[in-house]
Design an enzyme around this catalytic site. Structure first.
Site, PDB file in Angstrom:
ATOM      1  N   VAL A 266       0.831  -1.209   0.000  1.00 15.40           N
ATOM      2  CA  VAL A 266       0.000   0.000   0.000  1.00 15.40           C
ATOM      3  C   VAL A 266       0.864   1.258   0.000  1.00 15.40           C
ATOM      4  O   VAL A 266       0.631   2.193  -0.771  1.00 15.40           O
ATOM      5  CB  VAL A 266      -0.953   0.003   1.210  1.00 15.40           C
ATOM      6  CG1 VAL A 266      -1.694   1.341   1.312  1.00 15.40           C
ATOM      7  CG2 VAL A 266      -1.950  -1.141   1.095  1.00 15.40           C
TER       8      VAL A 266
ATOM      9  N   LYS B 262      15.675  -2.717   2.400  1.00 11.41           N
ATOM     10  CA  LYS B 262      14.609  -2.393   1.451  1.00 11.41           C
ATOM     11  C   LYS B 262      14.789  -0.981   0.890  1.00 11.41           C
ATOM     12  O   LYS B 262      14.619  -0.746  -0.315  1.00 11.41           O
ATOM     13  CB  LYS B 262      13.245  -2.531   2.122  1.00 11.41           C
ATOM     14  CG  LYS B 262      12.075  -2.299   1.176  1.00 11.41           C
ATOM     15  CD  LYS B 262      10.744  -2.288   1.910  1.00 11.41           C
ATOM     16  CE  LYS B 262      10.315  -3.666   2.326  1.00 11.41           C
ATOM     17  NZ  LYS B 262       8.912  -3.665   2.854  1.00 11.41           N
TER      18      LYS B 262
ATOM     19  N   THR C  38      -5.331  -0.683   6.820  1.00 13.26           N
ATOM     20  CA  THR C  38      -6.675  -1.157   7.147  1.00 13.26           C
ATOM     21  C   THR C  38      -6.728  -1.419   8.649  1.00 13.26           C
ATOM     22  O   THR C  38      -6.006  -2.275   9.168  1.00 13.26           O
ATOM     23  CB  THR C  38      -6.998  -2.436   6.373  1.00 13.26           C
ATOM     24  OG1 THR C  38      -6.940  -2.146   4.968  1.00 13.26           O
ATOM     25  CG2 THR C  38      -8.387  -2.945   6.716  1.00 13.26           C
TER      26      THR C  38
ATOM     27  N   PHE D 236      -8.293   1.004  -1.490  1.00 13.53           N
ATOM     28  CA  PHE D 236      -9.112   0.013  -2.190  1.00 13.53           C
ATOM     29  C   PHE D 236      -8.345  -0.479  -3.416  1.00 13.53           C
ATOM     30  O   PHE D 236      -8.828  -0.408  -4.549  1.00 13.53           O
ATOM     31  CB  PHE D 236     -10.459   0.608  -2.598  1.00 13.53           C
ATOM     32  CG  PHE D 236     -11.280   1.092  -1.428  1.00 13.53           C
ATOM     33  CD1 PHE D 236     -12.042   0.212  -0.682  1.00 13.53           C
ATOM     34  CD2 PHE D 236     -11.274   2.435  -1.072  1.00 13.53           C
ATOM     35  CE1 PHE D 236     -12.800   0.660   0.405  1.00 13.53           C
ATOM     36  CE2 PHE D 236     -12.025   2.896   0.007  1.00 13.53           C
ATOM     37  CZ  PHE D 236     -12.785   2.003   0.744  1.00 13.53           C
TER      38      PHE D 236
ATOM     39  N   GLU E 292      -4.456  -6.023  -5.913  1.00 15.78           N
ATOM     40  CA  GLU E 292      -3.126  -6.450  -6.349  1.00 15.78           C
ATOM     41  C   GLU E 292      -3.202  -6.863  -7.809  1.00 15.78           C
ATOM     42  O   GLU E 292      -4.097  -7.583  -8.223  1.00 15.78           O
ATOM     43  CB  GLU E 292      -2.633  -7.600  -5.478  1.00 15.78           C
ATOM     44  CG  GLU E 292      -2.384  -7.166  -4.042  1.00 15.78           C
ATOM     45  CD  GLU E 292      -1.707  -8.253  -3.223  1.00 15.78           C
ATOM     46  OE1 GLU E 292      -0.711  -8.818  -3.690  1.00 15.78           O
ATOM     47  OE2 GLU E 292      -2.187  -8.520  -2.113  1.00 15.78           O
TER      48      GLU E 292
ATOM     49  N   HIS F 299     -16.845 -15.379  -9.917  1.00 19.20           N
ATOM     50  CA  HIS F 299     -16.088 -16.394 -10.645  1.00 19.20           C
ATOM     51  C   HIS F 299     -15.758 -17.536  -9.686  1.00 19.20           C
ATOM     52  O   HIS F 299     -14.985 -17.372  -8.742  1.00 19.20           O
ATOM     53  CB  HIS F 299     -14.805 -15.789 -11.222  1.00 19.20           C
ATOM     54  CG  HIS F 299     -15.063 -14.625 -12.141  1.00 19.20           C
ATOM     55  ND1 HIS F 299     -15.594 -14.785 -13.398  1.00 19.20           N
ATOM     56  CD2 HIS F 299     -14.897 -13.295 -11.961  1.00 19.20           C
ATOM     57  CE1 HIS F 299     -15.726 -13.592 -13.969  1.00 19.20           C
ATOM     58  NE2 HIS F 299     -15.312 -12.675 -13.118  1.00 19.20           N
TER      59      HIS F 299
ATOM     60  N   CYS G 282      -5.770  -9.188   1.982  1.00 26.75           N
ATOM     61  CA  CYS G 282      -6.884  -8.406   2.524  1.00 26.75           C
ATOM     62  C   CYS G 282      -8.048  -9.248   3.030  1.00 26.75           C
ATOM     63  O   CYS G 282      -8.383  -9.199   4.214  1.00 26.75           O
ATOM     64  CB  CYS G 282      -7.388  -7.421   1.460  1.00 26.75           C
ATOM     65  SG  CYS G 282      -6.206  -6.139   1.034  1.00 26.75           S
TER      66      CYS G 282
ATOM     67  N   LYS H 172      -3.507 -14.958  -6.680  1.00 28.19           N
ATOM     68  CA  LYS H 172      -4.165 -14.483  -7.899  1.00 28.19           C
ATOM     69  C   LYS H 172      -3.074 -14.124  -8.902  1.00 28.19           C
ATOM     70  O   LYS H 172      -1.895 -14.014  -8.539  1.00 28.19           O
ATOM     71  CB  LYS H 172      -5.057 -13.263  -7.611  1.00 28.19           C
ATOM     72  CG  LYS H 172      -4.287 -12.047  -7.124  1.00 28.19           C
ATOM     73  CD  LYS H 172      -5.195 -10.870  -6.800  1.00 28.19           C
ATOM     74  CE  LYS H 172      -5.728 -10.209  -8.057  1.00 28.19           C
ATOM     75  NZ  LYS H 172      -6.446  -8.949  -7.768  1.00 28.19           N
TER      76      LYS H 172
ATOM     77  N   ARG I 111       0.138 -14.861   0.464  1.00 28.25           N
ATOM     78  CA  ARG I 111      -0.596 -14.877   1.721  1.00 28.25           C
ATOM     79  C   ARG I 111      -1.970 -15.532   1.569  1.00 28.25           C
ATOM     80  O   ARG I 111      -2.789 -15.120   0.763  1.00 28.25           O
ATOM     81  CB  ARG I 111      -0.743 -13.450   2.268  1.00 28.25           C
ATOM     82  CG  ARG I 111       0.529 -12.915   2.895  1.00 28.25           C
ATOM     83  CD  ARG I 111       0.428 -11.461   3.275  1.00 28.25           C
ATOM     84  NE  ARG I 111       0.496 -10.584   2.118  1.00 28.25           N
ATOM     85  CZ  ARG I 111       0.565  -9.255   2.183  1.00 28.25           C
ATOM     86  NH1 ARG I 111       0.564  -8.656   3.364  1.00 28.25           N
ATOM     87  NH2 ARG I 111       0.639  -8.518   1.088  1.00 28.25           N
TER      88      ARG I 111
END
Length: 436
Positions: free
Chosen positions: A11, A35, A122, A152, A155, A254, A263, A325, A332
């Protein structure tokens, strides 16, 4: 405007880069020195299409910076965003707010003049009140307005979602904070993006309610898919038929192996715990969590039935797709984390490929990771599609069939058509469709 973004995770990095692309001066801050050094040298710690170019362009333009020290950036900032992780707390499912609280305490010590402190992470209802209390305790004289501004971002499509959102939600009752937030998001007015100003607690709940509703929608169509298999109906046509109703809509209808990611799993759990805490339990969301967990485990049994019933000893199962996905490297709560171990427990040897599943190598034991879908197919007794990456949608099926020991495919994303697969000589199983 000057923006400080605390946290360079998914995010924080996407939001910081997009705000910089709007023309603001943004410094992304993280305690992880490795990082930050990687970002300064042009490396991107997460996979998100287009993010590497966006970051590089804005660094070169002198609008985007990275640092481990928050002091200078926070003092200059008109708005400081908290975009740190809020993982599920072990044992009770509540959101772990320790990183949020620590960030709020650090910012309170550093602010100079009126500053808007924005929660992008969140967080459960009431977290803004806690942050405000922390600021007053650490620095009573600080002129800070605490604002909720939930993200909102999907990914795989996060840049598009940030720049062309359905809406922007801002929770504050402070007039000065409203003006700062309007100015930050002013470029979106060209797209006529609705900016919804609400109370802070309302804004916090909007985020959880949105994710819980989408999770329920996925779980609903998955249960309908099971019914379709029992009665001989086609879940894709059912989804199309109900999705054409504008009150329902076709998105998130789907059928597949269940939801995962950064999330939905943690946010549904956190909402359940918040509802219980306030004596207003949400049975629908509790059931959604339970059904989704069961579904991911049940998918392995679907594969086992398609191959040999119960025992996969001596069998090789090829797996295509491991991330939760496509277009992300996020593992995760991915369905593969339930499916692969269950196949192994049934005696199978598993060989797998995912274009960005680097984390899977640390999370899945005793898997033979391959370099292409065709390497996975070679010698396999069955091929299982878990994640619908684009490159799996147009496989050379004749080549796949020749490479496999047995032409068995279990398509958990309904990429292919049953009639076509049957005509090619495959024993084909998918989700919620007749004859499969």
């Amino acid at each position: 405007m000057h923006v400080a973004m605390i946290g360079t995770g998914y995010v924080g990095l996407v939001s910081g880069a997009c705000f910089a692309d709007f023309g603001h001066i943004v410094t992304c801050i993280d305690k992880d020195a490795g990082k930050i050094e990687r970002l300064k040298s042009g490396g991107i710690p997460i996979y998100e299409p287009g993010l590497d170019k966006l970051v590089a362009q804005n660094v070169q333009a002198g609008r985007l910076f990275f640092d481990t020290d928050a002091a200078e950036a926070v003092k200059k900032a008109d708005a400081v965003f908290i975009a740190v992780g809020t993982p599920s707390r072990r044992g009770d499912g509540h959101a772990d707010l320790s990183y949020v609280h620590a960030a709020a305490e650090e910012v309170a010590k550093l602010v100079d003049g009126f500053t808007v402190l924005v929660t992008k992470s969140t967080v459960p209802v009431g977290t803004g009140d806690e942050i405000e209390a922390i600021v007053k305790r650490v620095r009573p004289e600080a002129d800070v307005a605490v604002v909720s501004n939930p993200e909102f971002l999907r990914e795989g499509a996060a840049i598009e979602d940030f720049k062309r959102p359905d809406r922007v939600v801002v929770g504050t009752d402070d007039d000065r904070a409203r003006e700062v937030m309007r100015e930050l998001y002013r470029p979106l007015y060209l797209n006529e993006t609705p900016i919804l100003f609400t109370g802070r607690r309302t804004s916090e709940l909007i985020k959880y309610a949105a994710n819980a509703f989408l999770a329920m929608k996925i779980t609903f169509i998955n249960e309908v898919a099971d019914l379709c298999e029992a009665v001989g109906a086609d879940v894709q046509q059912v989804a199309r038929g109900i999705g054409l109703d504008n009150r329902i809509g076709g998105k998130f209808l789907h059928a597949g192996p269940g939801y995962g990611g950064s999330c939905f799993p943690k946010d549904t759990l956190a909402l359940v715990q918040t509802a219980r805490q306030y004596g207003a339990p949400i049975d629908l969301v509790e059931t959604t969590v339970k059904v989704n967990d069961e579904r991911k485990k049940a998918m392995a049994q679907k594969v086992i039935r398609a191959v040999d019933g119960q025992d996969l000893s001596g069998r090789t199962i090829g797996v295509l797709g491991l991330t939760f996905k496509p277009n992300t490297d996020d593992m995760r709560d991915a369905p593969s984390l339930d499916i692969v171990p269950a196949l192994q427990a049934a005696g199978a040897k598993v060989q797998a490929f995912d274009p960005e599943g680097h984390e899977a190598r640390q999370m899945l034991a005793d898997v033979d990771f391959k370099d292409s879908p065709y390497d996975v197919a070679e010698g396999a007794d069955a091929l299982v599609i878990i994640t619908e990456w684009d490159q799996f949608r147009a496989l050379d099926l004749d080549r796949i069939k020749l490479l496999m020991k047995r032409p068995v495919m279990v398509d958990l994303r309904n990429i292919y058509k049953p009639d076509d697969m049957k005509a090619r000589g495959f024993a084909y199983t998918s989700v919620g469709r007749p004859g499969v």
